[in-house]
Design an enzyme around this catalytic site. Structure first.
Site, PDB file in Angstrom:
ATOM      1  N   THR A 160      -3.515 -31.074 -29.862  1.00  0.00           N
ATOM      2  CA  THR A 160      -3.042 -32.380 -29.421  1.00  0.00           C
ATOM      3  C   THR A 160      -3.645 -32.542 -28.036  1.00  0.00           C
ATOM      4  OG1 THR A 160      -0.995 -32.261 -30.727  1.00  0.00           O
ATOM      5  CG2 THR A 160      -0.894 -33.626 -28.801  1.00  0.00           C
ATOM      6  N   THR A 168      -2.290 -37.338 -30.665  1.00  0.00           N
ATOM      7  CA  THR A 168      -2.823 -36.269 -31.504  1.00  0.00           C
ATOM      8  C   THR A 168      -3.492 -36.811 -32.753  1.00  0.00           C
ATOM      9  OG1 THR A 168      -2.219 -34.206 -32.638  1.00  0.00           O
ATOM     10  CG2 THR A 168      -0.671 -36.021 -32.784  1.00  0.00           C
ATOM     11  N   ASP A 227       2.198 -31.921 -41.265  1.00  0.00           N
ATOM     12  CA  ASP A 227       3.367 -31.543 -40.459  1.00  0.00           C
ATOM     13  C   ASP A 227       4.658 -31.613 -41.272  1.00  0.00           C
ATOM     14  OD1 ASP A 227       2.077 -30.840 -38.168  1.00  0.00           O
ATOM     15  OD2 ASP A 227       2.677 -32.574 -36.993  1.00  0.00           O
ATOM     16  N   GLY A 261       1.096 -28.067 -30.726  1.00  0.00           N
ATOM     17  CA  GLY A 261       1.939 -27.987 -31.912  1.00  0.00           C
ATOM     18  C   GLY A 261       3.366 -27.615 -31.542  1.00  0.00           C
TER      19      GLY A 261
END
Length: 599
Positions: free
Chosen positions: A410, A428, A452, A498
């Site tokens: 990110t 991101t 995710d 993350g």
């Protein structure tokens, strides 16, 4: 020990480091000159900290022309889409936290990507089993509806003073003229070389001449420059309802794979309605008080605000400034462990789940969890989640399940302007390189944000708030944070990484607020990340400390890892000047600057 109301004051920093000028003109007609990097800058007129000197320079340029913190933040983010295209860009999403000096309010924009309407609970399963993770990442199936363009426009509408085209201009020029490739960019390209070669548009852009870009060479992205120009003149509808969006849909649903490459790339199912129906999420920031300070962050769909906040509340009853470093680190790691146990059970997209945000941030719940921590032992993992709606006394239990995966990349930026507005913004495209799919002719990578989601329930037999669903936002760990003191900004921080974002932001806050490190030193501290796992991930620098052996004696187990996070921040000094701070070394070092340097 009881918490203490603290008033932070920062003496004039006596470092004699020179503040280098951010702008260096390239020779007429010659190659661009890479701006200098510095990890800390102090002065007035506004401040910018990001991972990249070109992006920081773009923000300083906008601030110098009278732009607000929001104007500059969008300019920085757009420039990062040029120089850090593997980490963020208009093909992704993010979370924007803003402090308004006129009103004293902190407000947020949730620009997280959403799943297409065709998404469903079993979308990442094949014959009842999860498909290989790498196959899910490099696919149209993983691409969420981008939220970044709408985030930029919404932020400018609320707090900006300039039009989108004007703040995109520095990035448009940067993309057209090019930037100097550094070691980090080449390494990230090398990490993705094999899959980039599967997509002609990606290969042609990032592997010029079919080879990895050389350090010191100039990389241009004229397609992205044209895309920024289109958005600047026609607005974001060009993506959500126009020609850019049509090309996005084609790339998602018919991935542009080289037919000579032996790679199966699953298509997605995004529609024109998915694009045109996308909206930012309206919600209040998370809020808690810590040591008399007001801490604001992102509410779900991000788990950042609730998990950082719960951990701070757990630690509130302990005077961390009086502990030795081993005891301090032990409590930091144990609070992180507990926070992640509760995050994994309760946090998801609030439109689809009853997320107990207020209860997760209550001091009563934190106290019921804090009593699990003892000074001479480590909680066995995975720690079972507590019930924030019905807090129970100290009952340490373990639970089954696995740690949810979230890509470790990110980018983050922090900005302040001369009026006192502050922005903390994390954006991101998920993995380094996102889905690997560059939209042909448009110059930007598409995200793989839908990975995710949990492919299957993390804890069998328990409800999982983060399974895929139509128009649903996957849970995030992005933790852009703003801290106020007596109603005025004290500091703002954030990081990529993350799920390690949460522990990084927590560690930076504790280092600055409790351990009295300077902001740049708190950012530079060796890091460890405990996320309710049997082993704590730790950088080499953390493991080299004498305290690491003492922590092992208590029962901590460590797993060596590479760099954790790449934080940036700004801090307001009592005299009104700003400190901008970035990583001194991680990811090649970040870039901090102020409009008018002066110590």
């Amino acid at each position: 020990m009881p918490s203490r109301h603290i008033r932070l004051t920062l003496a004039v920093i006596t470092s004699c480091a020179l503040i280098a000028p951010m702008a260096q003109a390239a020779p007429p007609g010659g190659p661009p000159t890479e701006p200098p990097k510095q990890a800390e800058a102090i002065g007035s007129g506004g401040a910018v900290a990001s991972a990249d000197p070109y992006a920081t320079q773009a923000g300083i340029e906008v601030l110098s022309r009278g732009g607000t913190a929001t104007d500059a933040a969008v300019a920085v983010a757009a420039a990062l889409g040029v120089t850090e295209p593997y980490l963020g860009g208009i093909g992704g999403g993010g979370f924007f936290v803003h402090y308004d000096a006129k009103t004293g309010k902190v407000e947020t924009i949730d620009g997280r990507e959403t799943a297409p309407s065709a998404a469903h609970r079993d979308m990442f399963l094949d014959n009842g089993r999860p498909i290989p993770f790498d196959d899910a990442v490099t696919s149209g199936l993983s691409v969420g509806v981008p939220g970044t363009p709408m985030t930029w426009q919404a932020a400018l509408d609320r707090w900006g003073s300039k039009k989108l085209g004007e703040v995109l201009r520095p990035a448009e020029q940067l993309a057209r003229k090019g930037f100097v490739v550094d070691k980090t960019f080449r390494e990230r390209t090398a990490q993705n070389e094999q899959r980039f070669r599967a997509f002609p548009a990606t290969r042609d852009l990032f592997l010029p001449g079919g080879k990895l870009p050389e350090v010191g060479s100039v990389l241009r992205n004229r397609d992205l420059a044209d895309t920024y120009r289109i958005m600047g003149t026609r607005g974001i509808d060009a993506l959500y309802r126009g020609e850019l969006g049509a090309d996005v849909l084609k790339a998602v649903n018919q991935p542009p794979v080289d037919p000579t490459v032996k790679r199966t790339v699953r298509p997605g199912g995004m529609t024109t309605d998915d694009l045109s129906d996308y909206r930012i999420a309206e919600q209040s920031p998370t809020h808690l008080t810590y040591r008399g300070l007001d801490v604001y962050g992102m509410a779900p769909s991000s788990s950042g605000g609730t998990t950082v906040g719960e951990a701070l509340n757990i630690l509130e009853r302990t005077d961390l400034s009086r502990l030795d470093k081993t005891a301090y680190l032990h409590r930091f790691l144990e609070a992180s462990k507990i926070g992640f146990a509760d995050r994994n059970r309760w946090v998801g997209d609030p439109k689809f789940n009853d997320v107990p945000t207020d209860e997760l941030l209550s001091q009563q719940f934190a106290d019921s969890r804090a009593c699990l921590i003892t000074d001479d032992a480590v909680l066995p993992t995975p720690v079972a989640a507590g019930d924030p709606r019905n807090p129970q006394g100290c009952q340490a239990r373990t639970a089954g399940g696995v740690e949810p995966y979230e890509g470790p990349n990110t980018t983050h930026l922090t900005v302040a302007d001369k009026w006192g507005d502050v922005v903390s913004y994390t954006l991101t495209i998920e993995q380094v390189g996102g889905s690997g799919i560059v939209v042909p002719g448009r110059g930007f990578l598409l995200n793989n944000e839908l990975t995710d989601f949990n492919f299957t329930p993390v804890t069998p037999g328990q409800p999982d708030p983060n399974l895929p669903g139509p128009s649903k936002r996957p849970r995030s760990s992005m933790s852009p944070t703003i801290v106020l003191q007596d109603g005025r900004p004290l500091l703002a921080v954030g990081s990529p990484g993350g799920s390690t974002i949460i522990t990084t932001v927590l560690q930076v806050l504790l280092g600055r607020l409790d351990r009295k490190l300077s902001l740049v030193d708190a950012i530079a501290e060796p890091r460890a990340s405990q996320r309710n796992a049997g082993q704590t991930e730790a950088e080499a620098g953390f493991l080299a400390q004498p305290e690491a052996e003492k922590l092992k004696a208590i029962g901590h187990q460590f797993k060596p890892t590479g760099e954790i996070g790449s934080a940036t921040g700004v801090e307001r000094l009592p005299d009104g000047r700003w400190i901008a701070a970035a990583e001194p070394e991680r990811a090649g070092g970040g870039s901090a600057a102020v409009v008018v340097p002066g110590r």
